[in-house]
Design a protein around this motif. Sequence first.
Motif, PDB file in Angstrom:
ATOM      1  N   GLU A 132       0.944  -1.304  -0.342  1.00 33.44           N
ATOM      2  CA  GLU A 132      -0.174  -0.170   0.007  1.00 33.44           C
ATOM      3  C   GLU A 132       0.716   1.263   0.030  1.00 33.44           C
ATOM      4  OE1 GLU A 132      -3.393   1.964   2.726  1.00 33.44           O
ATOM      5  OE2 GLU A 132      -2.368   1.331   3.708  1.00 33.44           O
ATOM      6  N   SER A 185      -5.060  -1.153  -2.411  1.00 33.84           N
ATOM      7  CA  SER A 185      -5.428   0.038  -1.396  1.00 33.84           C
ATOM      8  C   SER A 185      -6.554  -0.620  -0.647  1.00 33.84           C
ATOM      9  CB  SER A 185      -5.510   1.367  -2.307  1.00 33.84           C
ATOM     10  OG  SER A 185      -6.538   0.544  -3.427  1.00 33.84           O
ATOM     11  N   ARG A 233      -4.692  -1.449  -6.724  1.00 37.06           N
ATOM     12  CA  ARG A 233      -4.964  -0.621  -7.371  1.00 37.06           C
ATOM     13  C   ARG A 233      -4.954  -0.419  -8.503  1.00 37.06           C
ATOM     14  NH1 ARG A 233      -2.175   4.363  -4.116  1.00 37.06           N
ATOM     15  NH2 ARG A 233      -3.421   5.399  -6.173  1.00 37.06           N
TER      16      ARG A 233
END
Length: 231
Positions: A75, A81, A91
């Motif tokens: 992340e 995410s 993502r």
Amino acid sequence: MGPEPDGSDGRTSLADIVGRVAAGTRTAGELSYAVIREGIITGLLAPGEHLRQEDLAERIGVSRIPVRTALMQLESEGLVSFHPHRGAVVRTLTVEQVREIYQLRELVEVHALRASIARMTSARAARLRELGELLDGPHERGTLHEQRTAFYRELYDAEDNPFAIGIIEDLRNVVNRYLVGRHVAHGLRYHRELARLAARGDADGAERTLRGYLDEYRRRVIEALADGDGT
């Protein structure tokens, strides 16, 4: 998370990645991070895919704790995410991010190109021409990625420019993982010309060719992402 390819169709599976990287990792956390990161970069774990910790832990052969730690690290790197009620998700890439990536690529690659041309040797020039011919000609199945990597490492003088090469390849990988199965570069034949100009020391001509390629490729990437979103 969808079913994992078993490798029988020639595609890499998560088990293949585990088998390849396990020997080079010392802890369950390192293994989890390396496997999930490669899965994302190669497109095996697709943009928007829900990353279930229990499933990943089972497939990697570790507990949930190192998987959770790996996802948090990914992340921070912009690959994963966390969403309320959904957990970790691979993502997706926006048009604005694509434009920024290609602006950065242009800055770094032009710098690396000019530095490389200033140090060009006859041996590197010959190898560069050879690789350019290979890339712009017909390809054997499964050889394109390897030939492209070799070309750019020669073009940007990877031996004397390791940090620039690392940045360039990371930026390229960020985009390429969204393009698995899409022939965005189809019909683009510029490697032979770029190699010719760089080999003879024409930095201005080589830079113009490189900038033109990056501009066209960026346009195609944005179109491909829009098609994938159904827009």
